[in-house]
Write a protein that holds these residues in place. Structure first.
Motif, PDB file in Angstrom:
ATOM      1  N   ALA A 183       0.648  -1.087   0.059  1.00 46.32           N
ATOM      2  CA  ALA A 183       0.128  -0.023   0.056  1.00 46.32           C
ATOM      3  C   ALA A 183       0.821   1.113   0.047  1.00 46.32           C
ATOM      4  CB  ALA A 183      -0.816   0.045   1.255  1.00 46.32           C
ATOM      5  N   PHE A 184       2.011   1.267   0.817  1.00 48.70           N
ATOM      6  CA  PHE A 184       2.687   2.518   0.773  1.00 48.70           C
ATOM      7  C   PHE A 184       3.400   2.674  -0.597  1.00 48.70           C
ATOM      8  CE2 PHE A 184       3.750   2.330   5.581  1.00 48.70           C
ATOM      9  CZ  PHE A 184       3.025   3.137   5.825  1.00 48.70           C
ATOM     10  N   VAL A 185       4.046   1.574  -1.501  1.00 48.32           N
ATOM     11  CA  VAL A 185       4.614   1.726  -2.540  1.00 48.32           C
ATOM     12  C   VAL A 185       3.454   2.358  -3.585  1.00 48.32           C
ATOM     13  CG1 VAL A 185       5.578   0.474  -4.541  1.00 48.32           C
ATOM     14  CG2 VAL A 185       6.309  -0.027  -2.220  1.00 48.32           C
ATOM     15  N   HIS A 186       2.219   1.747  -3.565  1.00 48.86           N
ATOM     16  CA  HIS A 186       1.072   2.149  -4.223  1.00 48.86           C
ATOM     17  C   HIS A 186       0.890   3.909  -4.153  1.00 48.86           C
ATOM     18  CE1 HIS A 186      -3.138   2.144  -5.285  1.00 48.86           C
ATOM     19  NE2 HIS A 186      -2.760   2.536  -6.565  1.00 48.86           N
ATOM     20  N   LEU A 187       0.831   4.216  -2.789  1.00 55.11           N
ATOM     21  CA  LEU A 187       0.617   5.644  -2.604  1.00 55.11           C
ATOM     22  C   LEU A 187       1.711   6.665  -2.632  1.00 55.11           C
ATOM     23  CD1 LEU A 187      -1.308   4.891   0.922  1.00 55.11           C
ATOM     24  CD2 LEU A 187      -2.258   5.455  -1.432  1.00 55.11           C
ATOM     25  N   TYR A 188       2.751   6.224  -2.665  1.00 51.80           N
ATOM     26  CA  TYR A 188       4.001   7.094  -2.716  1.00 51.80           C
ATOM     27  C   TYR A 188       5.049   7.151  -3.774  1.00 51.80           C
ATOM     28  CZ  TYR A 188       1.677   7.843   2.053  1.00 51.80           C
ATOM     29  OH  TYR A 188       0.670   7.856   3.078  1.00 51.80           O
ATOM     30  N   THR A 189       4.916   6.135  -4.467  1.00 56.14           N
ATOM     31  CA  THR A 189       5.777   5.968  -5.594  1.00 56.14           C
ATOM     32  C   THR A 189       5.915   7.261  -6.406  1.00 56.14           C
ATOM     33  OG1 THR A 189       5.553   3.676  -5.735  1.00 56.14           O
ATOM     34  CG2 THR A 189       6.588   4.621  -7.802  1.00 56.14           C
TER      35      THR A 189
END
Length: 307
Positions: A183-189
């Protein structure tokens, strides 16, 4: 050395003789200064002040005490086992480093493709806008969208079962470290793509041609030319991603099933129980850790060149 020209001397004298210019510069900076002081320094000062207050079940007790800080680090002197605070910070740093590494690889690859493999400026703009489409919706919506995909009876597990690749649903797809990092990667890439792409677009293409004429391979050109010249964008993107992940509590709470600890989550829980001085002390410590990380990153490159 030849003496300065008469016109240059006159211009310098005219600037020095204009006292209104200095006042005008201060007036131009005043709105930004007021916003910075009102919405950053004043709230930060209030948080620092409250972190030294005492409290009970009913009220805040203004004063000056280190009780909150001592409570946070209680038991941390025991070398046999890590205290809760240190374990929580290590867990938060683990997520930050994992997300930073993955977003750096993905962000660099996407930015490299857009900057050097897409020749048309119109196509570059179109593809860049496509990258921003997920940001047209709320973070919460994008985060929750993973739940029906990764759940025990979600689309991924059902597909794998239907293909006879697994017999029972995979439990760690949701409410785990994996789902939190995903989820972090999806949100902040995107926070990594934008500054790296900006740095790459400033690279003089003649340098790449010179490297190619000198017989450098593609990997040598990438490592010795593109990466060093993209370093400012990499550092700025790293600051964005690390600082956001360090303070995030919504993503960890939702995707971790309220079972994974983080510093931001602890502050949120303490605030919900009206333990504001304790939460303020944790916030001050978190801010100090984040500032040290930012200071270390900014020592690697002069960010002012990018601004």
């Amino acid at each position: 050395m030849s003496p300065p020209s008469t016109s240059h001397t006159a211009a310098v004298a005219a600037v020095a003789a204009a006292p209104g210019r200095g006042i005008a510069a201060w007036w131009q900076a005043a709105p930004f200064t007021a916003v910075f002081v009102l919405f950053f320094l004043v709230p930060l000062g209030l948080i620092l002040m409250v972190s030294f207050w005492d409290f009970n079940e009913y009220e805040l007790l203004p004063g000056f005490t280190f009780k909150n800080y001592l409570s946070i680090f209680e038991g941390c002197g025991d070398t046999a086992d890590l205290c809760t605070t240190l374990r929580t910070y290590l867990s938060t740093l683990k997520f930050s480093l994992l997300v930073w590494g993955i977003t750096l690889v993905l962000g660099f690859a996407v930015a490299y493709f857009l900057a050097f493999h897409v020749r048309s400026p119109g196509m570059q703009t179109l593809l860049f806008v496509l990258c921003t489409i997920p940001f047209w919706t709320s973070n919460v919506i994008r985060m929750i969208s993973w739940v029906p995909l990764l759940g025990r009876n979600g689309l991924v597990n059902q597909t794998l079962i239907d293909l006879h690749l697994i017999q029972t649903p995979i439990e760690w797809l949701l409410f785990s470290d994996f789902s939190v990092v995903l989820a972090f990667v999806h949100l902040y890439t995107m926070f990594m793509i934008v500054p790296i792409f900006n740095s790459m677009m400033r690279i003089d293409r003649s340098l790449l041609e010179a490297a190619n004429d000198s017989g450098a391979s593609g990997w040598q050109t990438l490592w010795n030319v593109i990466v060093p010249l993209s370093r400012t964008g990499i550092i700025i993107g790293s600051i964005f991603v690390i600082t956001i992940v360090m303070g995030d509590f919504v993503t960890i709470g939702v995707m971790g099933g309220q079972q994974i600890a983080s510093v931001g989550k602890i502050i949120q829980v303490q605030t919900s129980y009206l333990q504001f001085p304790l939460a303020a002390a944790n916030a001050v410590i978190l801010l100090a850790v984040v500032l040290m990380i930012i200071y270390g990153l900014t020592r690697l490159v002069d960010i002012r060149k990018e601004l």
